[in-house]
Design a protein around this motif. Structure first.
Motif, PDB file in Angstrom:
ATOM      1  N   LEU A  85       0.836  -1.192   0.000  1.00 17.87           N
ATOM      2  CA  LEU A  85       0.000   0.000   0.000  1.00 17.87           C
ATOM      3  C   LEU A  85       0.872   1.243   0.000  1.00 17.87           C
ATOM      4  CD1 LEU A  85      -3.089   0.634   0.199  1.00 17.87           C
ATOM      5  CD2 LEU A  85      -2.763   0.815   2.678  1.00 17.87           C
ATOM      6  N   ARG A  86       0.515   2.179  -0.856  1.00 18.49           N
ATOM      7  CA  ARG A  86       1.186   3.478  -0.856  1.00 18.49           C
ATOM      8  C   ARG A  86       0.347   4.441  -0.012  1.00 18.49           C
ATOM      9  NH1 ARG A  86       4.738   5.507  -5.037  1.00 18.49           N
ATOM     10  NH2 ARG A  86       5.039   7.768  -4.884  1.00 18.49           N
ATOM     11  N   LEU A  87       0.960   5.035   0.981  1.00 14.86           N
ATOM     12  CA  LEU A  87       0.253   5.933   1.890  1.00 14.86           C
ATOM     13  C   LEU A  87       1.181   7.055   2.315  1.00 14.86           C
ATOM     14  CD1 LEU A  87       1.796   4.680   4.435  1.00 14.86           C
ATOM     15  CD2 LEU A  87      -0.219   3.255   4.735  1.00 14.86           C
ATOM     16  N   HIS A  88       0.760   7.792   3.342  1.00  9.47           N
ATOM     17  CA  HIS A  88       1.557   8.934   3.795  1.00  9.47           C
ATOM     18  C   HIS A  88       2.127   8.672   5.193  1.00  9.47           C
ATOM     19  CE1 HIS A  88       0.560  11.734   0.539  1.00  9.47           C
ATOM     20  NE2 HIS A  88      -0.588  11.073   0.498  1.00  9.47           N
ATOM     21  N   TYR A  89       3.417   8.847   5.285  1.00  5.23           N
ATOM     22  CA  TYR A  89       4.085   8.841   6.587  1.00  5.23           C
ATOM     23  C   TYR A  89       5.157   9.929   6.507  1.00  5.23           C
ATOM     24  CZ  TYR A  89       6.132   7.149  10.932  1.00  5.23           C
ATOM     25  OH  TYR A  89       6.591   7.059  12.232  1.00  5.23           O
ATOM     26  N   GLU A  90       4.723  11.158   6.697  1.00  3.56           N
ATOM     27  CA  GLU A  90       5.476  12.389   6.444  1.00  3.56           C
ATOM     28  C   GLU A  90       5.647  12.610   4.944  1.00  3.56           C
ATOM     29  OE1 GLU A  90       9.065  12.603   8.686  1.00  3.56           O
ATOM     30  OE2 GLU A  90       8.048  12.515  10.621  1.00  3.56           O
ATOM     31  N   VAL A  91       6.074  11.577   4.221  1.00  2.69           N
ATOM     32  CA  VAL A  91       6.144  11.620   2.757  1.00  2.69           C
ATOM     33  C   VAL A  91       5.382  10.412   2.226  1.00  2.69           C
ATOM     34  CG1 VAL A  91       8.368  12.810   2.721  1.00  2.69           C
ATOM     35  CG2 VAL A  91       8.305  10.310   2.757  1.00  2.69           C
ATOM     36  N   GLU A  92       5.261  10.299   0.893  1.00  2.11           N
ATOM     37  CA  GLU A  92       4.649   9.096   0.327  1.00  2.11           C
ATOM     38  C   GLU A  92       5.526   7.896   0.653  1.00  2.11           C
ATOM     39  OE1 GLU A  92       1.978  10.412  -3.434  1.00  2.11           O
ATOM     40  OE2 GLU A  92       4.155  10.454  -3.744  1.00  2.11           O
ATOM     41  N   TYR A 114      -0.322   7.512   8.042  1.00  2.21           N
ATOM     42  CA  TYR A 114      -0.869   6.320   7.389  1.00  2.21           C
ATOM     43  C   TYR A 114      -2.163   6.583   6.620  1.00  2.21           C
ATOM     44  CZ  TYR A 114       2.626   3.830  10.168  1.00  2.21           C
ATOM     45  OH  TYR A 114       3.807   3.401  10.730  1.00  2.21           O
ATOM     46  N   SER A 115      -2.466   7.825   6.306  1.00  3.64           N
ATOM     47  CA  SER A 115      -3.644   8.103   5.479  1.00  3.64           C
ATOM     48  C   SER A 115      -3.322   7.796   4.018  1.00  3.64           C
ATOM     49  CB  SER A 115      -4.081   9.560   5.626  1.00  3.64           C
ATOM     50  OG  SER A 115      -3.100  10.432   5.099  1.00  3.64           O
ATOM     51  N   LEU A 116      -4.351   7.376   3.270  1.00  2.00           N
ATOM     52  CA  LEU A 116      -4.181   7.082   1.849  1.00  2.00           C
ATOM     53  C   LEU A 116      -4.150   8.346   0.998  1.00  2.00           C
ATOM     54  CD1 LEU A 116      -6.554   3.999   1.565  1.00  2.00           C
ATOM     55  CD2 LEU A 116      -4.057   4.004   1.540  1.00  2.00           C
ATOM     56  N   GLY A 117      -4.648   9.430   1.518  1.00  2.28           N
ATOM     57  CA  GLY A 117      -4.601  10.688   0.793  1.00  2.28           C
ATOM     58  C   GLY A 117      -5.664  10.809  -0.280  1.00  2.28           C
ATOM     59  N   GLU A 118      -5.410  11.655  -1.259  1.00  4.97           N
ATOM     60  CA  GLU A 118      -6.376  11.940  -2.316  1.00  4.97           C
ATOM     61  C   GLU A 118      -6.745  10.666  -3.074  1.00  4.97           C
ATOM     62  OE1 GLU A 118      -3.471  13.323  -1.834  1.00  4.97           O
ATOM     63  OE2 GLU A 118      -3.602  15.527  -1.887  1.00  4.97           O
ATOM     64  N   LYS A 119      -8.032  10.505  -3.361  1.00  2.00           N
ATOM     65  CA  LYS A 119      -8.508   9.250  -3.942  1.00  2.00           C
ATOM     66  C   LYS A 119      -7.906   8.958  -5.305  1.00  2.00           C
ATOM     67  CE  LYS A 119     -12.883   9.037  -1.404  1.00  2.00           C
ATOM     68  NZ  LYS A 119     -14.357   8.960  -1.499  1.00  2.00           N
ATOM     69  N   ASP A 120      -7.673   9.993  -6.098  1.00  2.00           N
ATOM     70  CA  ASP A 120      -7.169   9.756  -7.450  1.00  2.00           C
ATOM     71  C   ASP A 120      -5.681   9.421  -7.484  1.00  2.00           C
ATOM     72  OD1 ASP A 120      -6.461  12.318  -6.626  1.00  2.00           O
ATOM     73  OD2 ASP A 120      -6.503  13.124  -8.665  1.00  2.00           O
ATOM     74  N   LYS A 121      -4.995   9.506  -6.346  1.00  5.18           N
ATOM     75  CA  LYS A 121      -3.561   9.221  -6.294  1.00  5.18           C
ATOM     76  C   LYS A 121      -3.237   7.932  -5.533  1.00  5.18           C
ATOM     77  CE  LYS A 121      -2.307  14.124  -6.537  1.00  5.18           C
ATOM     78  NZ  LYS A 121      -1.591  15.241  -5.863  1.00  5.18           N
ATOM     79  N   ARG A 122      -4.242   7.162  -5.189  1.00  5.92           N
ATOM     80  CA  ARG A 122      -4.022   5.975  -4.363  1.00  5.92           C
ATOM     81  C   ARG A 122      -3.526   4.789  -5.187  1.00  5.92           C
ATOM     82  NH1 ARG A 122      -9.188   6.101  -0.136  1.00  5.92           N
ATOM     83  NH2 ARG A 122      -8.749   8.199   0.690  1.00  5.92           N
ATOM     84  N   GLU A 123      -2.842   3.868  -4.497  1.00  2.55           N
ATOM     85  CA  GLU A 123      -2.243   2.723  -5.180  1.00  2.55           C
ATOM     86  C   GLU A 123      -2.102   1.555  -4.221  1.00  2.55           C
ATOM     87  OE1 GLU A 123       1.842   1.910  -7.728  1.00  2.55           O
ATOM     88  OE2 GLU A 123       1.934   3.117  -5.895  1.00  2.55           O
ATOM     89  N   ALA A 124      -2.363   0.343  -4.716  1.00  4.50           N
ATOM     90  CA  ALA A 124      -2.162  -0.869  -3.920  1.00  4.50           C
ATOM     91  C   ALA A 124      -1.857  -2.026  -4.852  1.00  4.50           C
ATOM     92  CB  ALA A 124      -3.396  -1.178  -3.069  1.00  4.50           C
TER      93      ALA A 124
END
Length: 210
Positions: free
Chosen positions: A112-119, A180-190
């Protein structure tokens, strides 16, 4: 024999580390062809950092998608019983009926790609109630006091073969850039990954109706 999951060696290699951890979680060490490890490292770390320095912006979504497709094709050759599915955009969210939770309940693993200070890339390995069992490759013995939502996240270093964080569903589904937020919906990836010999399928499970 299973390998314990391991931590990234630099500030930038969370992508390949999480992918190798997925193989370690799903397969015995003796089953993993060295070619798979070589190509994971070859295809990742494709982004350039400041002043054009190679690798210093980690792994791109395009590289992760290519790698997921390569692994799925590699599985079809019979060298490793692996199948993968690449998800992006609005299909990436975590609820009891999501494709991610379904994959975890069937014995799969999820990068999962998410946010932890950075992507940042992490590995999901299971579900416990309304929480996800996660292995974060960025080594920290505890979260810092100024980490957003620190009180919601459990650091657990007692399960080196499967997870080191327990994170509620609610943390992931946010559209901001908090921990650990996934962020913007159009930029999410798994990436969903399965050991085709052990993954639960309709044919391998029996449902009883009363």
């Amino acid at each position: 024999m299973k390998n314990p999951l391991h931590y990234q060696h630099t500030e930038f290699d969370c992508g390949p580390t999480s992918m190798i951890n997925a193989l370690d979680f799903l397969f015995q060490r003796e089953e993993i062809p060295p070619e798979a490890i070589r190509n994971i490292m070859l295809y990742c770390l494709d982004c350039y950092g400041k002043e054009g320095r190679p690798c210093e912006s980690g792994t791109s979504c395009m590289a992760m998608m290519f790698l997921a497709n390569w692994l799925d094709g590699f599985g079809k050759t019979g060298r490793l019983p692996i199948t993968t599915q690449y998800l992006s955009g609005e299909s990436v969210y975590i609820t009891p009926d999501s494709r991610i939770v379904d994959a975890l309940n069937r014995g799969g693993a999820v990068i999962l790609r998410l946010h932890y200070e950075v992507e940042h890339y992490v590995l999901l390995t299971g579900v416990k109630d309304d929480h996800v069992l996660m292995f974060d490759p960025y080594y920290e013995e505890e979260l810092t006091e100024d980490t957003p939502d620190r009180e919601l996240i459990t650091v657990d270093l007692e399960h080196p073969f499967s997870y080191n964080r327990i994170v509620p569903f609610s943390c992931f589904n946010r559209t901001n850039h908090d921990t650990y937020s996934l962020g913007e919906k159009d930029k999410r990836e798994a990436v969903l990954l399965f050991n085709s010999k052990t993954a639960l399928t309709d044919e391998k499970t029996i449902e009883y109706f009363i």
